[in-house]
Design an enzyme around this catalytic site. Structure first.
Site, PDB file in Angstrom:
ATOM      1  N   VAL A   8       0.283  24.050 -11.493  1.00 20.62           N
ATOM      2  CA  VAL A   8       0.783  25.177 -12.272  1.00 20.62           C
ATOM      3  C   VAL A   8       2.175  24.778 -12.751  1.00 20.62           C
ATOM      4  CG1 VAL A   8      -0.582  27.005 -11.199  1.00 20.62           C
ATOM      5  CG2 VAL A   8       1.605  26.367 -10.191  1.00 20.62           C
ATOM      6  N   SER A   9       2.642  25.434 -13.803  1.00 18.13           N
ATOM      7  CA  SER A   9       3.875  24.991 -14.454  1.00 18.13           C
ATOM      8  C   SER A   9       5.159  25.406 -13.757  1.00 18.13           C
ATOM      9  CB  SER A   9       3.901  25.490 -15.897  1.00 18.13           C
ATOM     10  OG  SER A   9       2.823  24.926 -16.603  1.00 18.13           O
ATOM     11  N   THR A  10       5.128  26.530 -13.030  1.00 22.70           N
ATOM     12  CA  THR A  10       6.359  27.000 -12.390  1.00 22.70           C
ATOM     13  C   THR A  10       6.096  27.396 -10.941  1.00 22.70           C
ATOM     14  OG1 THR A  10       6.035  29.330 -12.955  1.00 22.70           O
ATOM     15  CG2 THR A  10       7.178  27.962 -14.594  1.00 22.70           C
ATOM     16  N   GLN A  13       4.286  30.786 -10.410  1.00 20.74           N
ATOM     17  CA  GLN A  13       2.849  30.914 -10.647  1.00 20.74           C
ATOM     18  C   GLN A  13       2.091  30.583  -9.367  1.00 20.74           C
ATOM     19  OE1 GLN A  13       2.703  28.171 -14.000  1.00 20.74           O
ATOM     20  NE2 GLN A  13       2.146  29.861 -15.333  1.00 20.74           N
TER      21      GLN A  13
END
Length: 188
Positions: A8-10, A13
């Site tokens: 996931v990007s962050t 998340q």
């Protein structure tokens, strides 16, 4: 062995949806990463690639979770192929054990890249319009944490490493040094 890669990007998340997919597919080992796909430094991806052996299968939820762009996707799958490792993307139903799967991998990789490029283009257009209308304010300024001065002083006299200071302040490297610079300029 089935080996899963989840990204996931962050940090905010969650990975639950991807973890469920891996569980449903009977994946034996999962590598989880919370980092932007645009980043080259993906530690868990490197560990996973080092771990897999001939006969293993790498499974991802979608190619966008695995690679930054088409070139990256093709390079990563080539590394896996040279190791004798199969690649499966659940969302795009790609399986590199077949010639059709290898072809579809290239096609979907190109389409995903095109989609990301379009998103960036639309985003830039939207920002330009918002700037013209005076509505675009840019990123919100990160506020100095309440314990910044205390941690900064300990870091300055070398009671703390920069890494430990960043950890205590819950700041990323660039943000930490930016706040240090602002603080030092303000207190000259």
């Amino acid at each position: 062995m089935k080996v899963g890669y989840i990204r996931v990007s962050t940090k905010e998340q969650n990975t639950i949806r991807q973890e469920k997919i891996m569980s449903d597919l009977g994946v034996d080992r999962v590598y989880i990463e919370k980092v932007s796909g645009a980043t080259k430094e993906r530690e868990q991806l490197k560990l996973m690639i080092d771990f897999v052996r001939e006969g293993d299968t790498v499974i991802v939820e979608s190619i966008s979770r695995f690679a930054r762009n088409t070139k990256d996707l093709l390079e990563l799958t080539e590394i896996l192929d040279k190791k004798g490792v199969q690649f499966i993307s659940k969302k795009e139903t790609i399986d590199t054990s077949t010639p059709t799967g290898k072809f579809m991998l290239t096609v979907f990789g190109a389409v995903a890249q095109l989609e990301r490029d379009y998103i960036k283009e639309r985003q830039a257009e939207g920002i330009a319009i918002a700037k013209e209308q005076g509505k675009y304010k840019g990123r919100k300024k990160i506020k100095q944490p309440s314990n910044f001065e205390e941690v900064y002083n300990k870091w300055k006299v070398r009671e703390l490493t920069a890494t430990k200071a960043m950890e205590l302040l819950e700041l990323k490297r660039n943000t930490f040094y930016k706040l240090v610079q602002e603080y030092e300029e303000k207190n000259k």
